[in-house]
Design a protein around this motif. Structure first.
Motif, short mmCIF file in Angstrom:
data_model
loop_
_atom_site.label_atom_id
_atom_site.label_comp_id
_atom_site.label_asym_id
_atom_site.label_seq_id
_atom_site.Cartn_x
_atom_site.Cartn_y
_atom_site.Cartn_z
N ALA A 125 0.83 -1.20 0.00
CA ALA A 125 0.00 0.00 0.00
C ALA A 125 0.87 1.26 0.00
N VAL A 126 1.92 1.26 0.83
CA VAL A 126 2.83 2.41 0.87
C VAL A 126 3.55 2.56 -0.47
N TYR A 129 1.19 4.08 -2.89
CA TYR A 129 0.90 5.48 -2.51
C TYR A 129 2.05 6.39 -2.91
N LEU A 216 -3.68 1.61 8.30
CA LEU A 216 -2.76 2.32 7.40
C LEU A 216 -2.95 1.88 5.94
N SER A 219 -6.11 3.54 4.68
CA SER A 219 -5.87 4.98 4.59
C SER A 219 -5.04 5.30 3.34
N SER A 220 -4.04 4.46 3.06
CA SER A 220 -3.20 4.66 1.89
C SER A 220 -4.00 4.55 0.61
N TYR A 221 -4.86 3.54 0.52
CA TYR A 221 -5.66 3.38 -0.69
C TYR A 221 -6.74 4.44 -0.81
N CYS A 244 -3.15 -0.79 -8.86
CA CYS A 244 -3.47 -1.09 -7.45
C CYS A 244 -4.46 -2.25 -7.29
#
Length: 317
Positions: A125-126, A129, A216, A219-221, A244
């Protein structure tokens, strides 16, 4: 309890092995159930090995995103191998006995691989992002050191106290675990002394690692979705979402499984078989299905499979 499974410890007895009861209530079906489980296990081994070899040999796949997929493949193999051979031995040969050291080792391996999988999804995810929302900072943030610390080091160290605390308990009377594997809560519930510290650390681990990872990740997506929807180019939006989508499918499946398991455990006393069965499936189905999602959703990886199997051209060209 069979007295042959106990040894003297001072003035009391200390059991020397546990008994994994398997799927209580449907023992006559266990042989049939073992067949699809064995096939899923073989699929998980074969497909994830193919992922690892493909990434290793494809020069265009030597990027952080694919390295994360390779680590996830290793973790999936480790998780499935930690539990499936013993489960199949129980179903096929009625080999229910497991020594205390083996049981505590399995507890550690399950927690370590499970938390590492959650950490890998956080890194994914990071990674997406930063690549989409902060592309200029990508080389300085998403490094091998970042991946190692977030997946291997953090989870490997923080899960060590779980089996150590379990091993410090005194097991003096019951030794039958109503499960196919050594779950931490299932084992410590057999202890004759206080298990408050064990339960507290288990809860803390769930919240600090898996809970924070989940928050997290989503939140990232959410930030990625907010960012790409502001783009004027429909093609750029489509490309970003396509990049993604494969990760998001795996992540949703993984965390949905956790939520379902948590809900079913609330009804464990009424329907004890369902949480056990779902727990087994949650440890073997994702390792088998994850590579299929990669193959369908990721073009470069699909080309890598074709090249490795002699069905396509070199992905480095």
């Amino acid at each position: 309890m069979d007295t042959s499974t106990s040894v003297t410890n001072g003035s009391s007895l200390q059991i020397s092995q546990f008994t994994l009861m398997g799927l209580s209530g449907i023992h006559e079906w266990q042989h049939w159930l073992s067949l699809p489980l064995a096939l899923l296990y073989l699929l998980a081994l074969g497909a994830n090995l193919l992922i690892i070899i493909t990434i290793q040999h494809g020069t265009m796949l030597h990027k952080p995103m694919y390295h994360l997929l390779g680590i996830l493949a290793v973790v999936d193999i480790g998780l499935a191998t930690t539990i499936m051979p013993k489960i199949l031995a129980i179903f096929w040969f009625d080999a229910k006995a497991i020594s205390l050291p083996e049981c505590f080792a399995q507890i550690y391996a399950i927690h370590c691989f499970f938390c590492m999988e959650s950490g890998i999804f956080l890194c994914m995810a990071v990674d997406r992002y930063i690549a989409i929302c902060r592309p200029l900072q990508y080389p300085s943030i998403v490094t091998k050191a970042f991946v190692f610390k977030a997946t291997v080091l953090r989870n490997g160290l923080l899960t060590i106290p779980v089996p150590i605390l379990a091993a410090q308990r005194h097991y003096c009377s019951r030794n039958e675990i109503e499960h196919c594997l050594c779950s931490n809560l299932g084992v410590i519930s057999l202890a004759c002394d206080d298990i408050t510290v064990n339960k507290f650390y288990q809860l803390m681990l769930a919240w600090v690692l898996v809970g924070s990872d989940m928050a997290l990740v989503f939140s990232s997506y959410a930030a990625i979705l907010h960012s790409v929807l502001r783009l004027n180019s429909a093609e750029a939006v489509s490309k970003a979402l396509s990049t993604c989508s494969s990760h998001l499918i795996l992540i949703l499946f993984f965390y949905t499984g956790i939520i379902v398991l948590s809900i079913t455990y609330l009804a464990e006393k009424k329907i004890p078989l369902i949480p056990v069965f779902l727990n087994v499936l949650h440890n073997v189905i994702p390792p088998a299905l994850n590579p299929l999602v990669y193959a369908v959703r990721m073009h470069k990886l699909r080309l890598g499979f074709q090249r490795l199997l002699g069905l396509g051209q070199d992905v480095s060209k």
